[in-house]
Design an enzyme around this catalytic site. Sequence first.
Site, PDB file in Angstrom:
ATOM      1  N   LYS A  99      70.602  50.356  10.125  1.00  0.00           N
ATOM      2  CA  LYS A  99      69.336  51.228  10.034  1.00  0.00           C
ATOM      3  C   LYS A  99      68.220  50.383   8.946  1.00  0.00           C
ATOM      4  O   LYS A  99      67.686  51.352   8.368  1.00  0.00           O
ATOM      5  CB  LYS A  99      69.612  52.606   9.513  1.00  0.00           C
ATOM      6  CG  LYS A  99      70.665  53.299  10.298  1.00  0.00           C
ATOM      7  CD  LYS A  99      70.776  54.761  10.034  1.00  0.00           C
ATOM      8  CE  LYS A  99      71.838  55.554  11.023  1.00  0.00           C
ATOM      9  NZ  LYS A  99      73.142  55.116  10.721  1.00  0.00           N
TER      10      LYS A  99
HETATM   11  O1  LIG Z   1      71.544  59.713  14.530  1.00  0.00           O
HETATM   12  C1  LIG Z   1      72.434  58.942  13.967  1.00  0.00           C
HETATM   13  C2  LIG Z   1      72.701  57.679  13.673  1.00  0.00           C
HETATM   14  C3  LIG Z   1      73.631  56.951  13.242  1.00  0.00           C
HETATM   15  N1  LIG Z   1      74.724  57.739  12.851  1.00  0.00           N
HETATM   16  C4  LIG Z   1      76.053  57.017  12.416  1.00  0.00           C
HETATM   17  O2  LIG Z   1      77.082  57.116  13.420  1.00  0.00           O
HETATM   18  C5  LIG Z   1      78.368  57.271  12.661  1.00  0.00           C
HETATM   19  C6  LIG Z   1      78.772  58.490  13.145  1.00  0.00           C
HETATM   20  O3  LIG Z   1      80.155  58.903  12.549  1.00  0.00           O
HETATM   21  P1  LIG Z   1      81.053  59.884  12.882  1.00  0.00           P
HETATM   22  O4  LIG Z   1      82.284  59.951  12.110  1.00  0.00           O
HETATM   23  O5  LIG Z   1      81.346  59.967  14.481  1.00  0.00           O
HETATM   24  O6  LIG Z   1      80.337  61.243  12.721  1.00  0.00           O
HETATM   25  C7  LIG Z   1      77.841  57.123  11.363  1.00  0.00           C
HETATM   26  O7  LIG Z   1      78.299  55.785  10.904  1.00  0.00           O
HETATM   27  C8  LIG Z   1      76.575  57.448  11.122  1.00  0.00           C
HETATM   28  O8  LIG Z   1      75.985  56.825  10.050  1.00  0.00           O
HETATM   29  C9  LIG Z   1      74.895  59.128  13.036  1.00  0.00           C
HETATM   30  O9  LIG Z   1      75.765  59.769  12.905  1.00  0.00           O
HETATM   31  N2  LIG Z   1      73.529  59.624  13.404  1.00  0.00           N
END
Ligand SMILES: O=c1ccn([C@@H]2O[C@H](COP(=O)(O)O)[C@@H](O)[C@H]2O)c(=O)[nH]1
Length: 278
Positions: A99
């Site tokens: 990001k």
């Molecule tokens: O809008 C967003 C962008 C990035 N993320 C990232 O995805 C994963 C989600 O992890 P989970 O364990 O499936 O919740 C995490 O690395 C976030 O930084 C997001 O969640 N939302």
Amino acid sequence: MTTPTPFGARLRRAMDTRGPLCVGIDPHAALLADWGLDDNVAGLERFTRTVVDALADRVAVLKPQSAFFERFGSRGVAVLESAVADARDAGALVLMDAKRGDIGSTMAAYAAAYLDPAGPLFSDAVTVSPYLGFGSLRPALEAAERAGSGVFVLALTSNPEGAEVQRATTAGGGTVAQAVLDRIAEENAGADPLGSVGAVVGATLGDTGANLAVNGPLLAPGIGAQGATAADLPKVFGDSARNVVPSISRGVLRAGPSAAALRDAAAAAAEELARALG
Ligand SMILES: O=c1ccn([C@@H]2O[C@H](COP(=O)(O)O)[C@@H](O)[C@H]2O)c(=O)[nH]1
């Protein structure tokens, strides 16, 4: 010099052959503990290697979350470097979730970090933030095109706090997020079978009212730990379902540390998501 195959074409092929699932590699301290590992570099290394060995030969995309590696300093980043290389060698596309977003000249350095094939963190794609202005992303967009890599731009993030910025109204009357999506669509104009500039759109959001027809991949985080389910996807993505890359981190990782259990969890999620996306 040969022209690299664009990321969009490589991603479409991977989605067609392996299914669209992206599994995130997020070594949370709590997950390391659940797996019986110490919260140190050795635990990080074991966790990451287990996920890569279990899944890189079968899922379309692996998405390491850079923050969980950076928290261990240079030795954590070294683990990340090995994971990227090993996952790519095993056939997964690697989306680096970093990001990044900054003024253009600094963005060029981020592009060198993730999108220069000679760099140790070179990835198939990287997440970027457009909130210093979409134009500030130009160095990353150009580096990605040169390398045959992709860029995923935050548009409508899965967290509830995102709305205060992303759903704000621009001088033109649309939302900030729609302006970002429109710029992504411009970047992808004419690309076939799929553009290499993706949008991040949370699976948690319900009907966003946004036009998601960007001719590029739509990364959909938020499934599992954040509460979204496969059944939510049609509501969020409508006619754009074919371009959705659903992303799950904790929802799969919690099945570890058994490699077989990780594979089973990923396969079950992939099947359910594929059914929901039609
Ligand atoms: O809008 C967003 C962008 C990035 N993320 C990232 O995805 C994963 C989600 O992890 P989970 O364990 O499936 O919740 C995490 O690395 C976030 O930084 C997001 O969640 N939302």
